[in-house]
Motif scaffolding. Structure first.
Motif, PDB file in Angstrom:
ATOM      1  N   HIS A 402       0.769  -1.197   0.161  1.00 30.32           N
ATOM      2  CA  HIS A 402       0.170  -0.096  -0.075  1.00 30.32           C
ATOM      3  C   HIS A 402       0.746   1.384  -0.019  1.00 30.32           C
ATOM      4  CE1 HIS A 402      -2.909  -2.947   1.392  1.00 30.32           C
ATOM      5  NE2 HIS A 402      -3.759  -2.164   0.832  1.00 30.32           N
ATOM      6  N   ASP A 403       2.105   1.243   0.697  1.00 31.03           N
ATOM      7  CA  ASP A 403       3.163   2.370   0.648  1.00 31.03           C
ATOM      8  C   ASP A 403       4.471   1.856   0.467  1.00 31.03           C
ATOM      9  OD1 ASP A 403       3.884   1.330   3.169  1.00 31.03           O
ATOM     10  OD2 ASP A 403       2.520   2.842   4.099  1.00 31.03           O
ATOM     11  N   ARG A 404       5.495   2.553   0.090  1.00 32.45           N
ATOM     12  CA  ARG A 404       6.597   2.225  -0.108  1.00 32.45           C
ATOM     13  C   ARG A 404       7.437   1.221   0.954  1.00 32.45           C
ATOM     14  NH1 ARG A 404      12.276   4.072   0.353  1.00 32.45           N
ATOM     15  NH2 ARG A 404      13.420   3.567  -1.516  1.00 32.45           N
ATOM     16  N   GLY A 405       7.046   1.699   2.067  1.00 31.80           N
ATOM     17  CA  GLY A 405       7.540   0.950   3.605  1.00 31.80           C
ATOM     18  C   GLY A 405       6.918  -0.298   3.355  1.00 31.80           C
ATOM     19  N   GLU A 406       5.686  -0.797   3.160  1.00 32.54           N
ATOM     20  CA  GLU A 406       5.270  -2.211   3.200  1.00 32.54           C
ATOM     21  C   GLU A 406       5.813  -2.716   2.009  1.00 32.54           C
ATOM     22  OE1 GLU A 406       0.758  -4.210   3.703  1.00 32.54           O
ATOM     23  OE2 GLU A 406       1.227  -2.442   2.077  1.00 32.54           O
ATOM     24  N   ALA A 407       6.019  -2.201   0.928  1.00 29.78           N
ATOM     25  CA  ALA A 407       6.362  -2.970  -0.433  1.00 29.78           C
ATOM     26  C   ALA A 407       7.865  -3.520  -0.089  1.00 29.78           C
ATOM     27  CB  ALA A 407       6.636  -1.992  -1.513  1.00 29.78           C
ATOM     28  N   ILE A 408       8.674  -2.766   0.677  1.00 28.43           N
ATOM     29  CA  ILE A 408      10.163  -2.990   0.971  1.00 28.43           C
ATOM     30  C   ILE A 408      10.290  -4.199   2.018  1.00 28.43           C
ATOM     31  CG2 ILE A 408      12.400  -2.284   1.989  1.00 28.43           C
ATOM     32  CD1 ILE A 408      11.958   0.516   0.814  1.00 28.43           C
ATOM     33  N   ALA A 409       9.107  -3.938   2.931  1.00 30.87           N
ATOM     34  CA  ALA A 409       9.233  -5.137   3.866  1.00 30.87           C
ATOM     35  C   ALA A 409       8.739  -6.520   3.209  1.00 30.87           C
ATOM     36  CB  ALA A 409       8.122  -4.636   5.086  1.00 30.87           C
ATOM     37  N   ARG A 410       7.793  -6.405   2.390  1.00 28.17           N
ATOM     38  CA  ARG A 410       7.314  -7.567   1.804  1.00 28.17           C
ATOM     39  C   ARG A 410       8.477  -8.151   0.787  1.00 28.17           C
ATOM     40  NH1 ARG A 410       1.063  -6.608  -0.135  1.00 28.17           N
ATOM     41  NH2 ARG A 410       0.058  -7.066   1.984  1.00 28.17           N
ATOM     42  N   LEU A 411       9.219  -7.433   0.215  1.00 27.43           N
ATOM     43  CA  LEU A 411      10.249  -7.753  -0.695  1.00 27.43           C
ATOM     44  C   LEU A 411      11.306  -8.338   0.048  1.00 27.43           C
ATOM     45  CD1 LEU A 411      11.552  -7.939  -3.471  1.00 27.43           C
ATOM     46  CD2 LEU A 411      12.370  -5.829  -3.174  1.00 27.43           C
ATOM     47  N   ASP A 412      11.692  -7.805   1.026  1.00 29.02           N
ATOM     48  CA  ASP A 412      12.724  -8.403   2.088  1.00 29.02           C
ATOM     49  C   ASP A 412      12.247  -9.921   2.610  1.00 29.02           C
ATOM     50  OD1 ASP A 412      15.135  -8.087   3.805  1.00 29.02           O
ATOM     51  OD2 ASP A 412      13.874  -8.476   5.259  1.00 29.02           O
ATOM     52  N   THR A 413      10.997  -9.801   2.819  1.00 32.15           N
ATOM     53  CA  THR A 413      10.472 -11.186   3.476  1.00 32.15           C
ATOM     54  C   THR A 413      10.449 -12.081   2.238  1.00 32.15           C
ATOM     55  OG1 THR A 413       8.957  -9.976   5.091  1.00 32.15           O
ATOM     56  CG2 THR A 413       8.445 -12.357   4.424  1.00 32.15           C
ATOM     57  N   ALA A 414      10.194 -11.859   1.201  1.00 38.78           N
ATOM     58  CA  ALA A 414      10.018 -12.900  -0.016  1.00 38.78           C
ATOM     59  C   ALA A 414      11.497 -13.228  -0.083  1.00 38.78           C
ATOM     60  CB  ALA A 414       9.572 -12.108  -1.147  1.00 38.78           C
ATOM     61  N   LEU A 415      12.591 -12.347  -0.340  1.00 35.09           N
ATOM     62  CA  LEU A 415      13.800 -12.988  -0.628  1.00 35.09           C
ATOM     63  C   LEU A 415      14.437 -13.850   0.693  1.00 35.09           C
ATOM     64  CD1 LEU A 415      15.324  -9.346  -1.499  1.00 35.09           C
ATOM     65  CD2 LEU A 415      15.174 -11.483  -3.059  1.00 35.09           C
ATOM     66  N   ARG A 416      13.720 -13.477   2.079  1.00 28.37           N
ATOM     67  CA  ARG A 416      14.293 -14.393   3.107  1.00 28.37           C
ATOM     68  C   ARG A 416      13.865 -15.817   2.795  1.00 28.37           C
ATOM     69  NH1 ARG A 416      12.116 -14.889   8.139  1.00 28.37           N
ATOM     70  NH2 ARG A 416      10.573 -13.132   7.699  1.00 28.37           N
ATOM     71  N   HIS A 417      12.703 -15.662   2.244  1.00 24.68           N
ATOM     72  CA  HIS A 417      12.170 -17.213   1.966  1.00 24.68           C
ATOM     73  C   HIS A 417      12.222 -17.608   0.695  1.00 24.68           C
ATOM     74  CE1 HIS A 417       9.643 -15.973   5.524  1.00 24.68           C
ATOM     75  NE2 HIS A 417       9.675 -17.056   5.916  1.00 24.68           N
ATOM     76  N   THR A 418      13.335 -17.121  -0.191  1.00 31.39           N
ATOM     77  CA  THR A 418      13.885 -17.730  -1.657  1.00 31.39           C
ATOM     78  C   THR A 418      15.075 -18.679  -1.016  1.00 31.39           C
ATOM     79  OG1 THR A 418      12.993 -15.820  -2.507  1.00 31.39           O
ATOM     80  CG2 THR A 418      14.502 -16.950  -3.708  1.00 31.39           C
ATOM     81  N   THR A 419      14.875 -19.646  -1.773  1.00 30.80           N
ATOM     82  CA  THR A 419      16.104 -20.726  -1.301  1.00 30.80           C
ATOM     83  C   THR A 419      16.536 -21.130  -2.806  1.00 30.80           C
ATOM     84  OG1 THR A 419      15.306 -21.501   0.543  1.00 30.80           O
ATOM     85  CG2 THR A 419      16.807 -22.731  -0.574  1.00 30.80           C
TER      86      THR A 419
END
Length: 693
Positions: A402-419
């Motif tokens: 919904h905003d830049r902060g949420e997008a960055i947080a979601r991207l970091d979470t996705a990268l953390r769960h990428t193997t």
């Protein structure tokens, strides 16, 4: 906006990797039959498996396959394809392919030859748009200038300046020159790369704008005169002019500047009767955000197009296809709205901790997360092989919020769960960048990564990782044991004998792990420290290791003597050492005791020799360039490790394997032919790297 009509029945995708998979996905949604093309290196690639039909177009070398317009058009006619989608890179901006398509009666899903011709030349495009009132960066504006003329122009333009190949794009071949003494080497490197990449070594000079921000605007134009822009993307997070993280909208621009830069992009497209999807790139001063300069127009789809799709809800590939079929745009500028914020990270096969050396290998384990607000465009599959023949980009992870902060947080979470196991990759590097305070604040410029890179702290395998590695091998021994005598540690009266495992991590020393007991309840000693540990497999290649009561989830996969471990986006490759390895290391240490530096210069990756800077018999000094090797669109200049007399063992155009000796430097008192070989690849610190084609 979806429409019911199917514009073509068959479309050939003249590309590979994640972009081919992404285009095939939209074609499938439209009910259009897709045709993939592949080289010998891509016979089992994911885009080949996902297409309705696949056609071989040549050997691994791109010049004989993906860059062969004749082979691609022939494949289209053979499969009755009505249109060709070129994706990006390769022949996507090639006027010759567009002409060949027209001659064969096949629709080229891209702009017309005039737009490709004008926008494919940086000098001509700058002159062209400047005449239409679009601001451009000061610099040279004459074509085909030789080095002497460029040197004279440099004095007029002023330093620092940027050397740019006139043909091509993507930052390839660009050289920053800050003093007159650096100009000759910069011109030579830029010409060599431009000639190899684009077949045209014409160069131009531009004033270097310090702390610039890279802002680009997406446009769509139909054959009926309608042109709209879909807003801007911020692409300032770059390394050596190659984008790493992109987002939309830009955190820099205000609404007034956003409208002005959007109209300027539409004027650029209008000036060449543009048709299809295109991107107009601008430099914006970080100090003067209301001031922007035209750089170039990419007459194709961009790598970072998904962030625009996520904030607008518009499928750019679908509109490319429909416009190519002659359909009018139903989009109107005032109706295009932006919702929320999107950010994209590019996953590459490279080792950021060691000079970004390209990674190759076989995908042993893969996990691409399915999470709210996350889109992944990928070419990866378990068992797939990553070679050094093509661009090292493997996938893109894109997040919406919904905003830049949420997008960055979601991207970091996705990268953390990428193997991704089996190939060196940059996922940890991407997470470190996203956590940088300047990135979080939106205080970006194109040199930010260069400034923060030296301070990035890459994770090292800890006691839990080494314990998990040893317990995995211990479990393998337990499964193989068929009698009490063959169990790990053997059978004996009295105290159990520990089983010894030895690992070597890249850039680290050897680590000994002793395991006593069973995998589900073991006493483990890691580098002298005693631990209670257990290992449980929770899913294929996924494990829960518990060390002294603390549980950690990680992924592991073994490939021969290599054991790969990943945790929270960080991955390590551990070498499993046996007695022969220990003996070889001991002998190598003894042999190296006569001198601190190996005289051999080895290629850190498989690739092609593109330049030889010294001849056999030359006297060289430590740090002097000897050989330049190209792999995965990167040039790696290998340097002399010591002063002495050089013996060069390769020539221009030679193919070299990983760890191949390309030169040997003998100290003055030792003839070059008598040097002893030393084990191990070239130290990354003795390699200079730059992007190429």
């Amino acid at each position: 906006m979806k429409m019911s009509a199917t514009p073509f029945h068959t479309v050939l995708v003249a590309n590979r990797g994640e972009i081919a998979c992404r285009i095939i996905r939209t074609l499938r949604s439209l009910g259009i039959r897709s045709v993939a093309v592949y080289s010998d290196a891509d016979r089992g690639a994911r885009h080949v498996l996902e297409a309705d039909l696949a056609v071989r177009i040549g050997p691994a070398a791109a010049v004989d396959s993906y860059l062969s317009a004749a082979a691609i058009v022939e494949a289209a006619t053979r499969t009755s394809a009505q249109a060709i989608h070129p994706g990006y890179g390769f022949l996507s901006e090639n006027a010759a392919l567009a002409t060949a398509c027209a001659d064969a009666g096949v629709v080229f899903i891209g702009p017309g030859a005039r737009a490709l011709d004008i926008m494919g030349d940086k000098i001509r495009s700058k002159l062209h748009v400047s005449a239409r009132g679009v601001p451009v960066i000061p610099g040279t504006d004459e074509p085909a200038m030789d080095d002497d003329a460029l040197a004279a122009a440099a004095e007029h333009t002023g330093y620092p300046l940027l050397i740019k190949p006139s043909a091509g794009g993507g930052g390839k071949g660009m050289q920053v020159v800050r003093t007159p003494s650096e100009l000759p080497a910069g011109l030579a490197a830029a010409r060599r790369i431009a000639r190899a990449a684009f077949g045209d070594d014409t160069l131009l000079l531009e004033r270097l704008i310090e702390q610039p921000r890279h802002i680009e605007v997406q446009v769509l134009a139909d054959r009926h005169g309608t042109i709209v822009h879909l807003g801007e993307r911020e692409c300032s997070l770059q390394r050596r002019h190659q984008k790493v993280i992109e987002e939309a909208p830009s955190p820099l621009l205000d609404d007034r500047t956003r409208a002005r830069i959007g109209e300027a992009a539409c004027e650029v497209a209008r000036s060449v009767d543009y048709v299809g999807a295109g991107t107009v790139e601008f430099l914006v001063s970080a100090e003067r955000p209301d001031e922007f300069f035209f750089m170039e127009m990419n007459a194709r789809l961009q790598v970072e197009h998904p962030v625009t799709e996520l904030v607008t809800g518009i499928d750019l590939v679908e509109w490319q296809v429909r416009i190519a079929a002659g359909e009018p745009l139903t989009l109107r500028q005032q109706a295009i709205v932006h919702r929320g914020h999107a950010i994209e990270a590019r996953v590459y096969a490279e080792d950021p901790e060691h000079a970004f050396l390209p990674g190759t290998g076989r995908v042993l384990a893969l996990a691409e997360p399915v999470l709210p607000g996350i889109r992944i465009d990928s070419s990866l599959r378990v068992g797939g092989t990553i070679t050094a023949d093509y661009d090292p980009m493997l996938a893109k992870v894109i997040a919406w919020g919904h905003d830049r902060g949420e997008a960055i947080a979601r991207l970091d979470t996705a990268l953390r769960h990428t193997t991704l196991l089996g190939v060196q990759n940059n996922i940890e590097y991407l997470r470190l960048l996203l956590a940088d305070p300047a990135v979080l604040a939106g205080d970006l410029d194109t040199l930010l990564i260069d400034r923060v890179l030296p301070s990035l702290a890459f994770g090292k395998p800890d006691a839990a990782a080494f314990a998990a590695a040893a317990l995995l091998l211990h479990a393998e021994r337990e499964r193989r044991a068929d009698t009490v005598w063959s169990t790990p540690g053997g059978w004996r009266l009295g105290a159990a004998r520990p089983t010894r495992y030895l690992f070597r991590a890249s850039g680290e020393g050897d680590v000994e792990v002793l395991v006593t007991g069973t995998t589900d309840a073991a006493a483990v000693v890691v580098a002298g420290g005693p631990l209670d540990a257990s290992l449980v497999e929770t899913a294929p290649n996924r494990y829960l290791v518990t060390v002294d009561g603390t549980a950690t989830s990680l992924a592991m996969a073994r490939d021969g003597q290599d054991l790969w471990i990943a945790r929270d986006g960080t991955s390590w490759r551990l070498r499993i050492l046996d007695r022969r390895d220990e003996l070889a290391a001991a002998l190598a240490d003894r042999d190296r005791s006569v001198g601190p530096v190996s005289p051999e210069v080895r290629s850190p990756m498989p690739g092609t020799v593109v330049a030889v800077h010294a001849a056999t018999g030359d006297r060289v000094t430590a740090g002097q360039p000897l050989v330049t090797v190209e792999a995965m669109k990167m040039e790696h200049t290998l340097l002399a490790p010591i002063d002495g007399c050089v013996t060069v063992t390769v020539a221009d155009g030679d193919l070299v394997r990983l760890d191949a000796v390309v030169a040997t430097v003998a100290p003055p008192e030792i003839p070059a032919s008598t040097t002893e070989p030393a084990a191990g690849p070239q130290d990354p610190a003795a390699i200079h790297t730059r992007e190429t084609a």
